[in-house]
Write a protein that holds these residues in place. Sequence first.
Motif, PDB file in Angstrom:
ATOM      1  N   GLU A 185       0.836  -1.208   0.000  1.00 48.91           N
ATOM      2  CA  GLU A 185       0.000   0.000   0.000  1.00 48.91           C
ATOM      3  C   GLU A 185       0.863   1.248   0.000  1.00 48.91           C
ATOM      4  N   LEU A 186       1.915   1.235   0.814  1.00 45.23           N
ATOM      5  CA  LEU A 186       2.820   2.379   0.887  1.00 45.23           C
ATOM      6  C   LEU A 186       3.418   2.669  -0.493  1.00 45.23           C
ATOM      7  N   ILE A 187       3.917   1.643  -1.165  1.00 39.66           N
ATOM      8  CA  ILE A 187       4.531   1.822  -2.489  1.00 39.66           C
ATOM      9  C   ILE A 187       3.496   2.274  -3.510  1.00 39.66           C
ATOM     10  N   ALA A 188       2.303   1.655  -3.483  1.00 39.81           N
ATOM     11  CA  ALA A 188       1.253   1.995  -4.439  1.00 39.81           C
ATOM     12  C   ALA A 188       0.815   3.455  -4.304  1.00 39.81           C
ATOM     13  N   LYS A 189       0.852   3.991  -3.098  1.00 38.87           N
ATOM     14  CA  LYS A 189       0.493   5.388  -2.884  1.00 38.87           C
ATOM     15  C   LYS A 189       1.677   6.321  -3.140  1.00 38.87           C
ATOM     16  N   ALA A 190       2.867   5.877  -2.788  1.00 37.81           N
ATOM     17  CA  ALA A 190       4.051   6.730  -2.917  1.00 37.81           C
ATOM     18  C   ALA A 190       4.434   6.987  -4.372  1.00 37.81           C
ATOM     19  N   ILE A 191       4.262   5.999  -5.233  1.00 32.46           N
ATOM     20  CA  ILE A 191       4.694   6.174  -6.626  1.00 32.46           C
ATOM     21  C   ILE A 191       3.968   7.339  -7.300  1.00 32.46           C
ATOM     22  N   PRO A 192       2.638   7.387  -7.308  1.00 34.08           N
ATOM     23  CA  PRO A 192       2.010   8.533  -7.978  1.00 34.08           C
ATOM     24  C   PRO A 192       2.236   9.851  -7.249  1.00 34.08           C
ATOM     25  N   ILE A 193       2.307   9.819  -5.911  1.00 26.26           N
ATOM     26  CA  ILE A 193       2.554  11.060  -5.168  1.00 26.26           C
ATOM     27  C   ILE A 193       3.954  11.592  -5.479  1.00 26.26           C
ATOM     28  N   GLY A 198      12.422  11.420  -6.035  1.00 24.72           N
ATOM     29  CA  GLY A 198      11.123  12.004  -5.689  1.00 24.72           C
ATOM     30  C   GLY A 198      10.176  10.978  -5.097  1.00 24.72           C
ATOM     31  N   ILE A 199      10.135   9.801  -5.696  1.00 25.50           N
ATOM     32  CA  ILE A 199       9.296   8.719  -5.176  1.00 25.50           C
ATOM     33  C   ILE A 199       9.806   8.285  -3.798  1.00 25.50           C
ATOM     34  N   SER A 200      11.117   8.241  -3.634  1.00 26.61           N
ATOM     35  CA  SER A 200      11.697   7.846  -2.337  1.00 26.61           C
ATOM     36  C   SER A 200      11.289   8.802  -1.220  1.00 26.61           C
ATOM     37  N   PHE A 201      11.230  10.092  -1.533  1.00 23.43           N
ATOM     38  CA  PHE A 201      10.784  11.044  -0.519  1.00 23.43           C
ATOM     39  C   PHE A 201       9.305  10.873  -0.204  1.00 23.43           C
ATOM     40  N   ALA A 202       8.506  10.503  -1.201  1.00 26.81           N
ATOM     41  CA  ALA A 202       7.094  10.200  -0.932  1.00 26.81           C
ATOM     42  C   ALA A 202       6.990   8.952  -0.052  1.00 26.81           C
ATOM     43  N   VAL A 203       7.854   7.964  -0.298  1.00 26.91           N
ATOM     44  CA  VAL A 203       7.888   6.773   0.559  1.00 26.91           C
ATOM     45  C   VAL A 203       8.208   7.188   1.995  1.00 26.91           C
ATOM     46  N   ALA A 204       9.208   8.056   2.160  1.00 31.88           N
ATOM     47  CA  ALA A 204       9.591   8.500   3.499  1.00 31.88           C
ATOM     48  C   ALA A 204       8.421   9.206   4.187  1.00 31.88           C
ATOM     49  N   LEU A 205       7.735  10.080   3.468  1.00 31.66           N
ATOM     50  CA  LEU A 205       6.596  10.784   4.041  1.00 31.66           C
ATOM     51  C   LEU A 205       5.546   9.801   4.543  1.00 31.66           C
ATOM     52  N   LEU A 206       5.198   8.822   3.691  1.00 34.68           N
ATOM     53  CA  LEU A 206       4.163   7.854   4.072  1.00 34.68           C
ATOM     54  C   LEU A 206       4.653   6.877   5.148  1.00 34.68           C
ATOM     55  N   ALA A 207       5.931   6.598   5.171  1.00 32.71           N
ATOM     56  CA  ALA A 207       6.475   5.712   6.205  1.00 32.71           C
ATOM     57  C   ALA A 207       6.448   6.400   7.565  1.00 32.71           C
TER      58      ALA A 207
END
Length: 163
Positions: A6-14, A82-91
């Motif tokens: 779920e984290l990855i699926a949301k982080a990629i488009p964000i 950019g995707i990695s920072f979205a992952v960090a935000l959601l994590a």
Amino acid sequence: MGGVSELIAKAIPIGIGATLLFDIWQQVLRFALKGPAPSWKLPGRWFGHMSRLTFVHPEGVAKSAPLPGEDAIGWIMHYVVGISFAVALLAIWGTAWASQPTFGPALIVGLATVGLGWFVMQPCMGNGIACNRAPNPMKARALSIIAHIVFAIGLYGTALLLA
């Protein structure tokens, strides 16, 4: 769906949305300030040299040996980061943040990206700490802060669009 998937699926488009807004901002600046087109060639060279275990370029990455495909490497890594920072935000704030985003966490992550640029990427590429070797360090710093706030707006805005 839950957990890491779920984290990855949301982080990629964000992450893609935030990075795309960052790129649009760079184009706006290019036309407003009549500057050169943004180039990801040298960051691509920096990332490419990492595969050869070279992480720091004291004389500047521009003086390092060019690599095949460095422009493409730069663009790809720009979006991966950019995707990695979205992952960090959601994590940190949880995947529920993406359903009801608030600007504070996005701004914190956006400002953290400035710090990583100033204290990791720029020194390793030979530009000194906080762009102190740039022709106009204060201008480079100000533009960096603004661009990364735009990235934060992109994180928040993309999450809002997807919520």
